[in-house]
Motif scaffolding. Structure first.
Motif, PDB file in Angstrom:
ATOM      1  N   ILE A   1       0.993  -1.212  -3.263  1.00  0.00           N
ATOM      2  CA  ILE A   1       0.950   0.027  -4.049  1.00  0.00           C
ATOM      3  C   ILE A   1       1.922   1.023  -3.434  1.00  0.00           C
ATOM      4  O   ILE A   1       1.841   1.324  -2.248  1.00  0.00           O
TER       5      ILE A   1
ATOM      6  N   VAL B   1       2.123  -0.826  -8.919  1.00  0.00           N
ATOM      7  CA  VAL B   1       1.225  -1.832  -8.361  1.00  0.00           C
ATOM      8  C   VAL B   1       1.864  -3.194  -8.582  1.00  0.00           C
ATOM      9  O   VAL B   1       2.134  -3.583  -9.719  1.00  0.00           O
TER      10      VAL B   1
ATOM     11  N   GLY C   1      -0.784  -0.094   0.894  1.00  0.00           N
ATOM     12  CA  GLY C   1      -0.326   1.049   0.129  1.00  0.00           C
ATOM     13  C   GLY C   1       0.481   2.053   0.940  1.00  0.00           C
ATOM     14  O   GLY C   1       0.307   2.163   2.160  1.00  0.00           O
TER      15      GLY C   1
END
Length: 381
Positions: A109, A121, A40
């Protein structure tokens, strides 16, 4: 009366809160032995805690994991699932969250911690399909049809235009039928996916238990049909099937406003409307004047109402009964959504009702206003 708005139990917000988390065999996609890796990067998340939490509506224990983003807002998670699961991603100190399907695959992400709802996502085939389903629901003309039918009904009711009110009810019924067909088509086009299992809950909320049963039977021949959510829905469908029209309503007993135990069988020999409601439920309170009128019309003709409240505050319950002039039998165990009768009857939203004949057989479900009166008149001249 607001015909089409319900107070819905959080357990049955299927699209927003759904997961499967017990073992199933390998599905199409990455080998589950590889586990998942989430990589992420979020703006405005530097040095903040990142919380990853399973969101299952039927489990009491949820898996949760945390990490801390670095100075660039980068973070990662690693783990292994037994099957596809629905998760939430939150950032400490920030508003909102992102919902997504997590599966054993490389997941990416990207976005801004100040607008988590818009975070992207990627990497999960199940999440991609969920987005297709989400778009189908948000873009459907059925949403507008429901709204148009509600406005049509409200306007007609204001001038006591019975013919137009009945037309609005038929419009709403047609919108429901179209949604039922669309959801079944989605399952047929996307078998062996968690999103298709998810849609079963929508079918049940649209009172298409038979359709949900048929579609689940097909899914049960596939690996996804062995998931815990599929098994949960099987239990729900089997329970609902025992409450379909033509079946005898299960016996129950709870205490009334004076603390006396009242049984359903005490009303055997009469037409009985079992009414599930709560003082805090706006649509229930809006419907109560119609129930009062129905009761006054038929109470001397072998008909009564037996109300089960999903309240947890006795004073609020009693005040609502008095204020709305509900002069029939009322019971509650004051356990709110955990009301034992509501659970026995698989009630997921209120207002809800079942109409019984004098033998205790279910002859109609979830009828309100003039639709309820019309059904009663079929049996009571």
């Amino acid at each position: 009366m607001r015909l089409f708005i319900l107070c819905i139990i959080p357990l049955f917000l299927y699209f927003e809160a759904t997961s499967q988390s017990k073992p199933v065999k390998k599905q199409s996609g990455p080998d589950i032995s590889d586990g998942y890796t989430i990589t992420g990067s979020l703006k405005n998340a530097a040095n903040r805690k990142i919380i990853l939490t399973e969101n299952s509506f039927y489990k009491t224990r949820q898996h949760s994991d945390t990490t801390v983003a670095n100075a660039k807002g980068q973070f990662s998670f690693k783990g292994k699932l037994d099957e596809v699961a629905f998760y939430n991603l939150k950032v400490a100190g920030k508003q909102g969250q992102q919902h997504f399907y997590l599966e054993n695959a490389p997941i990416t992400i990207r976005g801004n911690a100040d607008s988590l709802w818009a975070v992207q996502v990627t990497g999960s085939k199940e999440e991609n399909l969920r987005k297709v389903l989400e778009k189908m629901i948000l873009d459907t003309a059925s949403t507008n049809r429901y709204k148009r039918a509600e406005i049509k009904f409200s306007n007609a009711r204001a001038v006591n235009d019975q013919e137009t009110m009945q037309a609005a009810i038929r419009d709403q019924e047609e919108a429901v039928r179209l949604d039922q067909n669309r959801f079944k088509q989605f399952i047929a086009e996307h078998p062996n996916h968690a999103a298709s299992v998810n849609v079963l809950g929508m079918l049940m909320n649209l009172n298409d238990v038979a359709g949900a049963d048929s579609m689940l039977t097909k899914l049960e021949t596939m690996e996804i049909g062995k998931s815990q959510q599929a098994k949960f829905f099987r239990q729900q469908i089997d329970q609902l099937s025992r409450l379909t029209i033509g079946k005898i309503a299960p016996e129950f007993a709870q205490t009334d406003t004076l603390g006396n135990v009242v049984k359903l069988s005490a009303f055997r020999g009469k037409y009985v409307l079992i009414d599930f409601w709560a003082s805090w439920c706006g649509p229930c309170r809006a419907e109560n004047p119609n129930l009062v009128q129905t009761y006054r019309t038929f109470k001397d003709r072998n008909f009564t109402i037996f109300s089960v409240s999903l309240d947890n505050n006795k004073e609020n319950w009693l005040n609502a009964i008095r204020k709305d002039n509900l002069t029939w039998a009322h019971v509650s165990d004051l356990k709110g959504w955990k009301n034992e009768v509501a659970q026995q009857y698989n009630i997921s939203s209120v207002p809800a009702n079942l109409l019984l004949d004098p033998t205790g057989k279910i002859i109609a479900r979830n009828l309100r206003g003039e639709a309820l009166n019309r059904k009663i008149k079929e049996f009571i001249p």
